[in-house]
Design a protein around this motif. Structure first.
Motif, mmCIF file in Angstrom:
data_model
loop_
_atom_site.group_PDB
_atom_site.id
_atom_site.type_symbol
_atom_site.label_atom_id
_atom_site.label_comp_id
_atom_site.label_asym_id
_atom_site.label_seq_id
_atom_site.Cartn_x
_atom_site.Cartn_y
_atom_site.Cartn_z
ATOM 1 N N LEU A 102 0.810 -1.211 0.000
ATOM 2 C CA LEU A 102 0.000 0.000 0.000
ATOM 3 C C LEU A 102 0.852 1.275 0.000
ATOM 4 O O LEU A 102 0.300 2.376 -0.016
ATOM 5 C CB LEU A 102 -0.934 0.023 1.222
ATOM 6 C CG LEU A 102 -2.018 -1.055 1.253
ATOM 7 C CD1 LEU A 102 -2.843 -0.941 2.535
ATOM 8 C CD2 LEU A 102 -2.934 -0.941 0.038
ATOM 9 N N TRP A 103 2.165 1.100 -0.010
ATOM 10 C CA TRP A 103 3.039 2.279 -0.013
ATOM 11 C C TRP A 103 3.200 2.808 -1.434
ATOM 12 O O TRP A 103 4.302 2.837 -1.999
ATOM 13 C CB TRP A 103 4.402 1.937 0.575
ATOM 14 C CG TRP A 103 4.361 1.515 2.012
ATOM 15 C CD1 TRP A 103 3.270 1.371 2.803
ATOM 16 C CD2 TRP A 103 5.484 1.153 2.817
ATOM 17 N NE1 TRP A 103 3.617 0.950 4.055
ATOM 18 C CE2 TRP A 103 4.978 0.814 4.101
ATOM 19 C CE3 TRP A 103 6.854 1.087 2.588
ATOM 20 C CZ2 TRP A 103 5.800 0.413 5.145
ATOM 21 C CZ3 TRP A 103 7.678 0.685 3.626
ATOM 22 C CH2 TRP A 103 7.159 0.359 4.887
ATOM 23 N N THR A 104 2.118 3.205 -2.031
ATOM 24 C CA THR A 104 2.126 3.727 -3.394
ATOM 25 C C THR A 104 2.219 5.253 -3.369
ATOM 26 O O THR A 104 2.077 5.888 -2.316
ATOM 27 C CB THR A 104 0.850 3.316 -4.130
ATOM 28 O OG1 THR A 104 -0.287 3.892 -3.463
ATOM 29 C CG2 THR A 104 0.701 1.798 -4.158
ATOM 30 N N VAL A 156 -1.354 14.118 -13.870
ATOM 31 C CA VAL A 156 -0.192 13.516 -14.545
ATOM 32 C C VAL A 156 -0.355 12.001 -14.619
ATOM 33 O O VAL A 156 -0.045 11.375 -15.638
ATOM 34 C CB VAL A 156 1.109 13.887 -13.808
ATOM 35 C CG1 VAL A 156 2.309 13.193 -14.447
ATOM 36 C CG2 VAL A 156 1.313 15.396 -13.817
ATOM 37 N N ALA A 157 -0.874 11.385 -13.548
ATOM 38 C CA ALA A 157 -1.024 9.929 -13.520
ATOM 39 C C ALA A 157 -1.974 9.433 -14.601
ATOM 40 O O ALA A 157 -1.740 8.389 -15.215
ATOM 41 C CB ALA A 157 -1.525 9.486 -12.147
ATOM 42 N N TYR A 180 4.553 9.822 -15.735
ATOM 43 C CA TYR A 180 4.251 9.560 -14.325
ATOM 44 C C TYR A 180 5.053 8.367 -13.812
ATOM 45 O O TYR A 180 5.659 8.430 -12.738
ATOM 46 C CB TYR A 180 2.751 9.304 -14.176
ATOM 47 C CG TYR A 180 2.297 9.071 -12.761
ATOM 48 C CD1 TYR A 180 2.054 10.143 -11.903
ATOM 49 C CD2 TYR A 180 2.101 7.774 -12.274
ATOM 50 C CE1 TYR A 180 1.626 9.927 -10.603
ATOM 51 C CE2 TYR A 180 1.670 7.555 -10.980
ATOM 52 C CZ TYR A 180 1.438 8.640 -10.150
ATOM 53 O OH TYR A 180 1.023 8.417 -8.862
ATOM 54 N N ARG A 181 5.075 7.276 -14.586
ATOM 55 C CA ARG A 181 5.776 6.069 -14.133
ATOM 56 C C ARG A 181 7.285 6.259 -14.111
ATOM 57 O O ARG A 181 7.980 5.651 -13.294
ATOM 58 C CB ARG A 181 5.404 4.898 -15.030
ATOM 59 C CG ARG A 181 3.927 4.485 -14.902
ATOM 60 C CD ARG A 181 3.491 3.578 -16.030
ATOM 61 N NE ARG A 181 2.035 3.434 -16.062
ATOM 62 C CZ ARG A 181 1.358 2.859 -17.041
ATOM 63 N NH1 ARG A 181 2.021 2.333 -18.074
ATOM 64 N NH2 ARG A 181 0.040 2.794 -16.999
ATOM 65 N N LEU A 234 -7.161 1.725 -12.329
ATOM 66 C CA LEU A 234 -6.830 2.031 -10.933
ATOM 67 C C LEU A 234 -6.498 3.502 -10.751
ATOM 68 O O LEU A 234 -6.927 4.141 -9.782
ATOM 69 C CB LEU A 234 -5.645 1.165 -10.483
ATOM 70 C CG LEU A 234 -5.929 -0.320 -10.252
ATOM 71 C CD1 LEU A 234 -4.641 -1.055 -9.916
ATOM 72 C CD2 LEU A 234 -6.951 -0.503 -9.131
ATOM 73 N N GLU A 235 -5.705 4.051 -11.698
ATOM 74 C CA GLU A 235 -5.347 5.464 -11.613
ATOM 75 C C GLU A 235 -6.577 6.349 -11.778
ATOM 76 O O GLU A 235 -6.727 7.365 -11.105
ATOM 77 C CB GLU A 235 -4.294 5.813 -12.684
ATOM 78 C CG GLU A 235 -2.981 5.060 -12.561
ATOM 79 C CD GLU A 235 -2.209 5.428 -11.303
ATOM 80 O OE1 GLU A 235 -2.665 6.289 -10.528
ATOM 81 O OE2 GLU A 235 -1.135 4.846 -11.080
#
Length: 318
Positions: free
Chosen positions: A67-69, A138-139, A146-147, A236-237
């Motif tokens: 979950l550390w996204t 941006v995502a 973004y990545r 998801l984004e």
């Protein structure tokens, strides 16, 4: 006339404070007593619940490494601003209102904390929401950039930099003679609110358009496994972006009574004692609800966080 009356009270109410008291003496009437009591009860209930909710969000996110996204990191920054409201502003507000209800007097230290830090904390929330919305833009619309470029550390640095700039600006203004005027606060709040609102509307419109385009493309093109994986990431984004938009919308709804009260105050449409001791306290109650509502929306919209929460509750029961 109104400003002259306020200035006369500055030397009478809490003269030892480093700021002037821009208020009027509290007059006990059935209306003011009911409002003061209701605001104490509401905040007395919502304050500990908000603290528990936001601390719980921290625990359930930090306990699972997956979950550390980047998105969850930015949300934890928003959760921190909610904690500031629930742990600093609301207790000071309760103490301030309780003193008025019991004795009709002013609790000077709670007044100082509420007055100085409320504007700062609310501004931190607005700045955080604005920066998170940019991160979400941006995502969704620049996924490759973004990545390659956006990391948890960089997001935290940007948000912390925004906090630092806002803190320096807010406290410098607050303790200057120019910044004591309520009109200055109203102008600055309006600018910050307008920017965040326009940014949110812009991202929402773009998100709506691109979602419709992608849905049409999926119906006409057969997906490979790689395309399906990319589609899942995009979904998801997109969902995360919608979550932030919902939180921002809820924040604006909670802030709207305060904004309307400020406009009415500046227009001198209502008596000062009614504004300061009836309308503003009720509006502030609505504003403080953001610390209660935000974690609920975040957990409701995030399946992974809900799963971690269920595991955590099972662990604590055992």
């Amino acid at each position: 006339m109104r400003n002259a009356t306020l200035n006369e009270t500055n030397s009478l109410l809490c003269p030892h404070l480093p700021i002037r008291v821009t208020s009027l003496p509290y007059r006990s009437t059935p209306t003011t007593q009911i409002v003061t009591l209701v605001t104490c009860i509401i905040n007395g209930i919502s304050c500990p619940v908000a603290i528990m909710e936001n601390l719980l969000v921290f625990m359930v996110v930090l306990r699972r490494r997956n979950l550390w996204t980047v998105f969850n990191t930015s949300v934890l920054c928003l959760t921190f601003t909610d904690l500031l409201i629930a742990m600093i502003i609301q207790p000071a507000f309760i103490a301030y209102q309780t003193e008025k209800y019991i004795s009709g007097g002013y609790a000077c230290v709670p007044y100082f904390i509420k007055t100085v830090f409320e504007f700062w904390c609310v501004g931190l929330s607005f700045v955080t929401l604005a920066l998170i919305t940019l991160e979400r833009y941006v995502a969704v619309f620049k996924p490759f950039l973004y990545r390659d470029s956006v990391t948890r550390v960089r997001v935290m640095l940007v948000i912390f930099s925004g906090w630092l700039l806002w803190s320096v600006f807010s406290f410098t203004l607050r303790f200057s003679s120019f910044g004591m005027k309520l009109k200055v606060y109203s102008i600055l709040s309006s600018i910050l609110i307008t920017f965040t609102l326009l940014e949110t509307i812009f991202v929402y419109i773009r998100l709506y358009k691109i979602t419709r385009i992608k849905d049409r493309a999926v119906t006409h093109v057969s997906n490979t496994s790689e395309q399906g994986q990319n589609r899942a990431i995009d979904d998801l984004e997109t969902k995360a972006t919608k979550t932030i938009l919902i939180i921002t919308g809820a924040f604006f709804l909670c802030f709207m009574p305060t904004l309307c009260a400020s406009i009415v105050h500046q227009a001198a449409a209502v008596k000062d004692d009614v504004i300061l001791h009836v309308i503003y306290p009720l509006a502030e109650c609505a504003l403080f609800l953001t610390a209660l509502v935000n974690p609920v929306i975040y957990v409701w919209r995030n399946a992974s966080v809900r799963s971690s929460l269920k595991e955590f509750t099972k662990f604590t029961r055992n």
